[in-house]
Design a protein around this motif. Structure first.
Motif, PDB file in Angstrom:
ATOM      1  N   CYS A 132      -6.366  -1.287   0.634  1.00  0.00           N
ATOM      2  CA  CYS A 132      -5.445  -0.217   1.114  1.00  0.00           C
ATOM      3  C   CYS A 132      -6.305   0.941   1.486  1.00  0.00           C
ATOM      4  O   CYS A 132      -7.138   1.227   0.936  1.00  0.00           O
ATOM      5  N   SER A 176       2.691   1.647  -3.404  1.00  0.00           N
ATOM      6  CA  SER A 176       1.714   1.954  -4.487  1.00  0.00           C
ATOM      7  C   SER A 176       1.187   3.647  -4.330  1.00  0.00           C
ATOM      8  O   SER A 176       1.306   4.105  -5.282  1.00  0.00           O
ATOM      9  N   ALA A 233      -6.388  -0.642  -8.980  1.00  0.00           N
ATOM     10  CA  ALA A 233      -5.179  -0.455  -8.993  1.00  0.00           C
ATOM     11  C   ALA A 233      -4.645  -0.044 -10.472  1.00  0.00           C
ATOM     12  O   ALA A 233      -4.539  -0.926 -11.225  1.00  0.00           O
ATOM     13  N   CYS A 236       0.774  -1.333  -0.117  1.00  0.00           N
ATOM     14  CA  CYS A 236      -0.071  -0.096   0.142  1.00  0.00           C
ATOM     15  C   CYS A 236       0.869   1.422  -0.078  1.00  0.00           C
ATOM     16  O   CYS A 236       0.593   2.252  -0.765  1.00  0.00           O
ATOM     17  N   ARG A 277      -5.297   1.238  -4.232  1.00  0.00           N
ATOM     18  CA  ARG A 277      -5.389  -0.020  -4.706  1.00  0.00           C
ATOM     19  C   ARG A 277      -6.318  -0.819  -3.440  1.00  0.00           C
ATOM     20  O   ARG A 277      -6.488  -0.372  -2.584  1.00  0.00           O
TER      21      ARG A 277
END
Length: 302
Positions: free
Chosen positions: A141, A125, A223, A122, A138
């Protein structure tokens, strides 16, 4: 005079040790080294080194960091040592069930806690999204970049009405360096206010939530950041990324080099290797080779 049996046995063992040492410890390695230096084999045997201006800048077999350089394509994360360390190659050894963080002790400024694999994904990302100018959210998360995981307590253990819900990876307490004490952020809120009608609490360091049912919450995020951008390879040294991750970086690299994303996309295609034998594995892009081609064809303008 005939030697005692035990002396004969030891002499035979010593002779065998000497012969095998000469054959396998000296002759065989020297022969293999000599063969490896033959034309066509030498480059790979020497580590597949890549040179620029006559100096080695890396290997096509080992990933390296380009962190913070907007003008370069970035590799996937590394769990080898402090990152991309060939002397400490390895994975994080965290699996899909690693979803609950170890919270840092708010009374100990040196305690950083321990992130679960989910929170690492997380956080990465979110960071990649900010770096590339895309939404880094995503599934599973929180918007704060930690795993969206609840401990759900029920009246009868695994069954019955829900009596309590705690967001396991979020806490309102942290160490305040100014006052050198633990400080509570009264404005902190969990990623969801309620779960099935029950108010969600923030986790508190030191409390035991083992009786709660660990419940990851998927959410409605999509995502946009590829998986290889947020997970390390098994060796931690993978020099390749997917074409999808390379394309995600096109706009940033093009801006840094005052170039056109479509032009750089063709360069990415030129450095994309297809599946082995046409069906094994997935297409990949060697980051070092791509970045060297960038410097050669589209140098950064000073």
């Amino acid at each position: 005079m005939r030697l005692p049996t035990w002396i004969s046995a030891h002499l035979a063992a010593a002779r065998a040790l000497l012969v095998f040492t000469l054959l396998l410890g000296i002759a065989y390695p020297l022969a293999i080294t000599a063969i490896a230096q033959l034309p066509g084999l030498k480059h790979s045997a020497d580590g597949s080194l890549v040179e620029r201006d006559g100096k080695p800048v890396g290997s096509t077999l080992i990933g390296q960091s380009f962190e913070g350089h907007h003008e370069y394509f970035q590799p996937r994360p590394s769990a080898a040592g402090q990152g991309y360390d060939p002397t400490s190659t390895g994975a994080s050894n965290l699996g899909p069930e690693s979803v609950v963080d170890t919270l840092p002790d708010p009374a100990d400024p040196a305690d950083q806690g321990k992130q679960s694999l989910l929170t690492q994904v997380c956080a990465r990302s979110r960071a990649v999204g900010a770096f590339e100018g895309v939404d880094g959210g995503r599934p599973f998360c929180t918007t704060g970049g930690v795993g969206a995981v609840l401990a759900v307590f029920r009246a009868n253990g695994l069954t019955g009405p829900i009596t309590r819900v705690v967001s396991l990876n979020e806490t309102a307490t942290a160490y305040d360096a100014t006052s050198k004490t633990a400080k509570t952020d009264d404005t902190a809120r969990p990623f969801v206010d309620t779960y099935q009608g029950v108010k969600v609490e923030l986790a508190v360091f030191g409390e035991d939530y083992a009786k709660g049912i660990v419940t990851p919450v998927r959410g409605d995020a999509t995502a946009n950041v590829p998986a290889d951008a947020v997970t390390a390879s098994g060796s931690g040294l993978d020099p390749h990324i997917t074409p999808e991750y390379a394309r995600l970086q096109l706009n940033r690299v093009a801006r840094a080099r005052d170039s056109d994303p479509a032009t750089l996309a063709r360069l990415v295609d030129e450095h994309t290797t297809g599946r082995a034998l046409g069906f094994m594995g997935e297409p990949t892009v060697n980051v070092l080779e791509l970045n060297l081609a960038l410097d050669k064809q589209y140098p950064v303008k000073s």
